[in-house]
Motif scaffolding. Structure first.
Motif, mmCIF file in Angstrom:
data_model
loop_
_atom_site.group_PDB
_atom_site.id
_atom_site.type_symbol
_atom_site.label_atom_id
_atom_site.label_comp_id
_atom_site.label_asym_id
_atom_site.label_seq_id
_atom_site.Cartn_x
_atom_site.Cartn_y
_atom_site.Cartn_z
ATOM 1 N N UNK A 137 0.811 -1.216 0.000
ATOM 2 C CA UNK A 137 0.000 0.000 0.000
ATOM 3 C C UNK A 137 0.842 1.262 0.000
ATOM 4 N N UNK A 138 1.919 1.266 0.793
ATOM 5 C CA UNK A 138 2.820 2.416 0.805
ATOM 6 C C UNK A 138 3.472 2.618 -0.558
ATOM 7 N N UNK A 139 3.981 1.545 -1.129
ATOM 8 C CA UNK A 139 4.617 1.668 -2.437
ATOM 9 C C UNK A 139 3.643 2.134 -3.506
ATOM 10 N N UNK A 140 2.416 1.614 -3.442
ATOM 11 C CA UNK A 140 1.455 1.868 -4.509
ATOM 12 C C UNK A 140 0.701 3.172 -4.403
ATOM 13 N N UNK A 141 0.849 3.888 -3.300
ATOM 14 C CA UNK A 141 0.169 5.175 -3.156
ATOM 15 C C UNK A 141 0.799 6.203 -4.096
ATOM 16 N N UNK A 162 6.672 7.494 1.171
ATOM 17 C CA UNK A 162 7.925 7.686 0.443
ATOM 18 C C UNK A 162 9.047 6.975 1.195
ATOM 19 N N UNK A 163 10.105 6.568 0.504
ATOM 20 C CA UNK A 163 10.371 6.721 -0.930
ATOM 21 C C UNK A 163 9.673 5.627 -1.747
ATOM 22 N N UNK A 164 9.732 5.768 -3.049
ATOM 23 C CA UNK A 164 9.158 4.773 -3.947
ATOM 24 C C UNK A 164 10.262 3.885 -4.543
ATOM 25 N N UNK A 165 9.966 2.616 -4.765
ATOM 26 C CA UNK A 165 10.897 1.788 -5.537
ATOM 27 C C UNK A 165 11.043 2.303 -6.962
ATOM 28 N N UNK A 167 11.081 0.187 -9.476
ATOM 29 C CA UNK A 167 10.259 -0.702 -10.280
ATOM 30 C C UNK A 167 8.769 -0.374 -10.145
ATOM 31 N N UNK A 168 8.012 -0.902 -11.087
ATOM 32 C CA UNK A 168 6.560 -0.866 -10.968
ATOM 33 C C UNK A 168 6.068 -2.242 -10.541
ATOM 34 N N UNK A 174 0.753 0.483 -13.169
ATOM 35 C CA UNK A 174 0.531 1.912 -12.981
ATOM 36 C C UNK A 174 1.034 2.383 -11.615
ATOM 37 N N UNK A 175 1.447 1.439 -10.757
ATOM 38 C CA UNK A 175 1.871 1.794 -9.404
ATOM 39 C C UNK A 175 3.293 1.295 -9.147
#
Length: 315
Positions: A137-141, A162-165, A167-168, A174-175
């Motif tokens: 959920x954190x990554x995909x927000x 944050x932070x984001x990976x 990769x998708x 889309x996330x």
């Protein structure tokens, strides 16, 4: 068939030992280097020089390799807070240029928890479920939005996520996200958890006659939520104990405390022809990725043998 190298450094290894194996993994053409996430040696021995922390190790290897995938089989939910884990994995993914995967499990080794003062709840599956909800959920927000979560075990309020990976997510391009690996023997809850969160379902040291049923349960769980079962990677972990001849197989088995006959029966073991045959059986059962458990980290010739005499026969 993807072949990955899997190490157990809690049995006694330094970071430099792991770096040597990771570099050999990359140079020899393997797909990935993975490690366990444990803090205490299993079985006899003193475990010297002591454990290495999994995500600290992978952060170092992220900067000292350039191609191979890197990950854990598996990080224990009991060792990690999901918010911190999401940050750790995303950062290592950035450091590696998008080569990280997260294997996450409920934890099982009570003695290592006692040895390092880590709580070991009797019931842990719910903790694992919530950790996967929170981490993904954190990554995909989306960037600029906030993530909140309220569960029985974790509550997050208005996190910037944050932070984001780099990769998708394999489940939603889309996330942001990294491939998640889930495994286990539960007949219902584990397959359902894998279907919801995992890019890969892993079976650990399975009996061959059990593999088909385990994979079918995950396929059924995917269909139950309208997920295409073909989108799931099915993998397995097996001991590696190979040799050019029987004498070499027996020497390698003795070096890691295995009976050669048991190694042949339960692992990817024997001469190159025998190893190719075993991998062929696994492919027929639906396994497309095998993690080769390498216990003698000084024996890099073992990895070279598989790369030169087994991989070319896999097609």
């Amino acid at each position: 068939m993807d072949l990955r190298i899997f190490t157990e450094p809690q049995q006694g290894a330094t970071y430099d030992d792991l770096l040597a194996v990771a570099r050999a993994t990359e140079q020899l053409g393997y797909d990935a280097f993975f490690r366990s996430d444990h803090f205490l040696r299993m079985g006899d021995g003193d475990g010297l020089p002591g454990p290495t922390e999994a995500w600290t190790t992978l952060a170092g290897l992220a900067r000292e390799t350039s191609r191979i995938r890197l990950g854990t089989l598996v990080s224990s939910a009991t060792f990690r807070h999901p918010g911190v884990l999401a940050v750790q994995v995303a950062q290592v993914d950035q450091m590696s240029g998008g080569r990280v995967e997260l294997g996450l499990g409920a934890g099982w080794f009570a003695q290592e928890h006692a040895a390092y003062g880590i709580p070991f709840p009797e019931k842990r599956f719910g903790i694992l479920e919530e950790q996967l909800d929170v981490v993904t959920g954190l990554w995909g927000t989306p960037v600029g939005e906030r993530f909140s979560y309220e569960g029985a075990h974790y509550t997050l309020t208005s996190s910037p996520a944050l932070p984001k990976p780099v990769q998708t997510s394999p489940l939603d391009p889309t996330r942001a996200g990294v491939p998640v690996i889930v495994g286990g023997n539960g007949p219902r809850r584990t397959p359902a958890l894998a279907a919801r969160h995992a890019a890969e379902f892993n079976v650990v040291f399975p009996e061959l006659h059990e593999v088909g049923e385990k994979l079918d349960r995950v396929r059924a769980a995917c269909r139950a939520i309208d997920r295409d079962p073909a989108s799931m990677i099915f993998s397995a972990v097996f001991l590696l104990c190979g040799g050019k001849d029987d004498a070499e197989v027996e020497r390698r088995a003795a070096a890691v405390g295995w009976d050669p006959a048991e190694a042949r029966a339960r692992g990817i073991a024997g001469t190159p022809t025998a190893m190719v045959d075993r991998l062929g059986v696994l492919a027929e059962l639906g396994i497309s990725r095998v993690y080769l458990q390498v216990l003698d980290l000084q024996d890099l010739d073992h990895l070279a043998l598989v790369a030169s005499d087994v991989v070319p026969q896999l097609g």
